[in-house]
Scaffold this motif. Structure first.
Motif, PDB file in Angstrom:
ATOM      1  N   VAL A  75       0.853  -1.184   0.000  1.00 43.81           N
ATOM      2  CA  VAL A  75       0.000   0.000   0.000  1.00 43.81           C
ATOM      3  C   VAL A  75       0.887   1.231   0.000  1.00 43.81           C
ATOM      4  O   VAL A  75       1.793   1.354   0.823  1.00 43.81           O
ATOM      5  CB  VAL A  75      -0.916   0.013   1.250  1.00 43.81           C
ATOM      6  CG1 VAL A  75      -1.768   1.259   1.274  1.00 43.81           C
ATOM      7  CG2 VAL A  75      -1.773  -1.239   1.283  1.00 43.81           C
ATOM      8  N   PHE A  76       0.636   2.140  -0.935  1.00 44.44           N
ATOM      9  CA  PHE A  76       1.383   3.381  -1.012  1.00 44.44           C
ATOM     10  C   PHE A  76       0.442   4.545  -0.754  1.00 44.44           C
ATOM     11  O   PHE A  76      -0.687   4.549  -1.241  1.00 44.44           O
ATOM     12  CB  PHE A  76       2.014   3.576  -2.403  1.00 44.44           C
ATOM     13  CG  PHE A  76       3.031   2.531  -2.764  1.00 44.44           C
ATOM     14  CD1 PHE A  76       4.242   2.469  -2.099  1.00 44.44           C
ATOM     15  CD2 PHE A  76       2.781   1.613  -3.755  1.00 44.44           C
ATOM     16  CE1 PHE A  76       5.188   1.517  -2.429  1.00 44.44           C
ATOM     17  CE2 PHE A  76       3.711   0.661  -4.097  1.00 44.44           C
ATOM     18  CZ  PHE A  76       4.918   0.605  -3.432  1.00 44.44           C
ATOM     19  N   ASP A  77       0.926   5.544  -0.015  1.00 45.83           N
ATOM     20  CA  ASP A  77       0.123   6.752   0.140  1.00 45.83           C
ATOM     21  C   ASP A  77       0.347   7.644  -1.089  1.00 45.83           C
ATOM     22  O   ASP A  77       1.194   7.370  -1.929  1.00 45.83           O
ATOM     23  CB  ASP A  77       0.446   7.483   1.441  1.00 45.83           C
ATOM     24  CG  ASP A  77       1.873   7.997   1.526  1.00 45.83           C
ATOM     25  OD1 ASP A  77       2.568   8.034   0.496  1.00 45.83           O
ATOM     26  OD2 ASP A  77       2.281   8.395   2.617  1.00 45.83           O
ATOM     27  N   SER A  78      -0.434   8.698  -1.197  1.00 44.95           N
ATOM     28  CA  SER A  78      -0.389   9.542  -2.394  1.00 44.95           C
ATOM     29  C   SER A  78       0.982  10.182  -2.602  1.00 44.95           C
ATOM     30  O   SER A  78       1.436  10.329  -3.736  1.00 44.95           O
ATOM     31  CB  SER A  78      -1.477  10.612  -2.337  1.00 44.95           C
ATOM     32  OG  SER A  78      -1.317  11.425  -1.195  1.00 44.95           O
ATOM     33  N   GLN A  79       1.677  10.528  -1.516  1.00 39.59           N
ATOM     34  CA  GLN A  79       3.013  11.120  -1.655  1.00 39.59           C
ATOM     35  C   GLN A  79       3.991  10.113  -2.247  1.00 39.59           C
ATOM     36  O   GLN A  79       4.810  10.454  -3.095  1.00 39.59           O
ATOM     37  CB  GLN A  79       3.520  11.610  -0.307  1.00 39.59           C
ATOM     38  CG  GLN A  79       2.778  12.815   0.210  1.00 39.59           C
ATOM     39  CD  GLN A  79       3.273  13.232   1.577  1.00 39.59           C
ATOM     40  OE1 GLN A  79       3.901  12.453   2.281  1.00 39.59           O
ATOM     41  NE2 GLN A  79       2.985  14.460   1.960  1.00 39.59           N
ATOM     42  N   GLU A  80       3.906   8.865  -1.800  1.00 37.81           N
ATOM     43  CA  GLU A  80       4.801   7.836  -2.310  1.00 37.81           C
ATOM     44  C   GLU A  80       4.513   7.562  -3.776  1.00 37.81           C
ATOM     45  O   GLU A  80       5.428   7.375  -4.575  1.00 37.81           O
ATOM     46  CB  GLU A  80       4.663   6.549  -1.479  1.00 37.81           C
ATOM     47  CG  GLU A  80       5.537   5.411  -1.970  1.00 37.81           C
ATOM     48  CD  GLU A  80       7.027   5.665  -1.825  1.00 37.81           C
ATOM     49  OE1 GLU A  80       7.793   4.911  -2.440  1.00 37.81           O
ATOM     50  OE2 GLU A  80       7.447   6.597  -1.120  1.00 37.81           O
ATOM     51  N   ILE A  81       3.260   7.556  -4.182  1.00 37.33           N
ATOM     52  CA  ILE A  81       2.897   7.331  -5.578  1.00 37.33           C
ATOM     53  C   ILE A  81       3.472   8.450  -6.436  1.00 37.33           C
ATOM     54  O   ILE A  81       4.074   8.195  -7.479  1.00 37.33           O
ATOM     55  CB  ILE A  81       1.366   7.227  -5.743  1.00 37.33           C
ATOM     56  CG1 ILE A  81       0.873   5.942  -5.070  1.00 37.33           C
ATOM     57  CG2 ILE A  81       0.972   7.256  -7.221  1.00 37.33           C
ATOM     58  CD1 ILE A  81      -0.619   5.845  -4.948  1.00 37.33           C
ATOM     59  N   ARG A  82       3.305   9.703  -5.998  1.00 31.32           N
ATOM     60  CA  ARG A  82       3.848  10.834  -6.755  1.00 31.32           C
ATOM     61  C   ARG A  82       5.367  10.728  -6.877  1.00 31.32           C
ATOM     62  O   ARG A  82       5.924  10.988  -7.940  1.00 31.32           O
ATOM     63  CB  ARG A  82       3.474  12.150  -6.078  1.00 31.32           C
ATOM     64  CG  ARG A  82       2.070  12.566  -6.381  1.00 31.32           C
ATOM     65  CD  ARG A  82       1.814  14.005  -5.880  1.00 31.32           C
ATOM     66  NE  ARG A  82       0.453  14.022  -5.384  1.00 31.32           N
ATOM     67  CZ  ARG A  82       0.093  14.110  -4.103  1.00 31.32           C
ATOM     68  NH1 ARG A  82       0.990  14.243  -3.177  1.00 31.32           N
ATOM     69  NH2 ARG A  82      -1.164  14.074  -3.761  1.00 31.32           N
ATOM     70  N   ARG A  83       6.035  10.331  -5.784  1.00 31.01           N
ATOM     71  CA  ARG A  83       7.491  10.202  -5.799  1.00 31.01           C
ATOM     72  C   ARG A  83       7.920   9.137  -6.797  1.00 31.01           C
ATOM     73  O   ARG A  83       8.845   9.334  -7.571  1.00 31.01           O
ATOM     74  CB  ARG A  83       8.002   9.846  -4.397  1.00 31.01           C
ATOM     75  CG  ARG A  83       9.517   9.847  -4.295  1.00 31.01           C
ATOM     76  CD  ARG A  83       9.989   9.413  -2.930  1.00 31.01           C
ATOM     77  NE  ARG A  83       9.769   7.986  -2.689  1.00 31.01           N
ATOM     78  CZ  ARG A  83      10.504   7.001  -3.206  1.00 31.01           C
ATOM     79  NH1 ARG A  83      11.464   7.268  -4.052  1.00 31.01           N
ATOM     80  NH2 ARG A  83      10.251   5.752  -2.933  1.00 31.01           N
ATOM     81  N   ARG A  84       7.221   8.009  -6.812  1.00 27.12           N
ATOM     82  CA  ARG A  84       7.593   6.921  -7.714  1.00 27.12           C
ATOM     83  C   ARG A  84       7.304   7.282  -9.171  1.00 27.12           C
ATOM     84  O   ARG A  84       8.054   6.890 -10.060  1.00 27.12           O
ATOM     85  CB  ARG A  84       6.859   5.640  -7.327  1.00 27.12           C
ATOM     86  CG  ARG A  84       7.409   5.034  -6.057  1.00 27.12           C
ATOM     87  CD  ARG A  84       6.598   3.835  -5.604  1.00 27.12           C
ATOM     88  NE  ARG A  84       7.172   3.266  -4.409  1.00 27.12           N
ATOM     89  CZ  ARG A  84       7.885   2.147  -4.381  1.00 27.12           C
ATOM     90  NH1 ARG A  84       8.091   1.461  -5.487  1.00 27.12           N
ATOM     91  NH2 ARG A  84       8.371   1.696  -3.265  1.00 27.12           N
ATOM     92  N   VAL A  85       6.227   8.003  -9.421  1.00 25.71           N
ATOM     93  CA  VAL A  85       5.895   8.400 -10.792  1.00 25.71           C
ATOM     94  C   VAL A  85       6.916   9.402 -11.296  1.00 25.71           C
ATOM     95  O   VAL A  85       7.331   9.349 -12.457  1.00 25.71           O
ATOM     96  CB  VAL A  85       4.454   8.984 -10.854  1.00 25.71           C
ATOM     97  CG1 VAL A  85       4.210   9.651 -12.184  1.00 25.71           C
ATOM     98  CG2 VAL A  85       3.438   7.890 -10.594  1.00 25.71           C
TER      99      VAL A  85
END
Length: 87
Positions: A75-85
């Motif tokens: 599970v990723f939070d929105s900040q982690e998703i943005r960082r990975r993208v």
């Protein structure tokens, strides 16, 4: 009338036991994960040892679920998703 008792793990940042348990349930594996997601042990540090006891293998850790050979969900939070993208 029901009385709710809330146990605080981190008094400086008002982080409750339930919040720590939820972070661990969502995948926190180390104190650094709890620090990043909740801010626990980022002020005076007196709560670090107690917070660590809720992590896998700790005294207050929830028993591991038998997933029958299935891999656990990540599970990723929105900040982690943005960082990975952005990477």
């Amino acid at each position: 009338m029901m009385i709710m008792i809330r146990m605080y793990i981190c008094v400086c940042n008002a982080i409750s036991e339930r919040q720590v348990q939820e972070a661990v349930a969502q995948g926190a594996q180390a104190l650094s994960d709890l620090q990043a997601s909740l801010g626990v042990a980022t002020c005076c540090g007196h709560c670090a040892e107690t917070a660590t006891e809720y992590l896998p293998g700790g005294r207050y850790a929830e028993p591991a679920l038998d997933l029958g050979g299935l891999a656990p969900a990540v599970v990723f939070d929105s900040q982690e998703i943005r960082r990975r993208v952005a990477a």
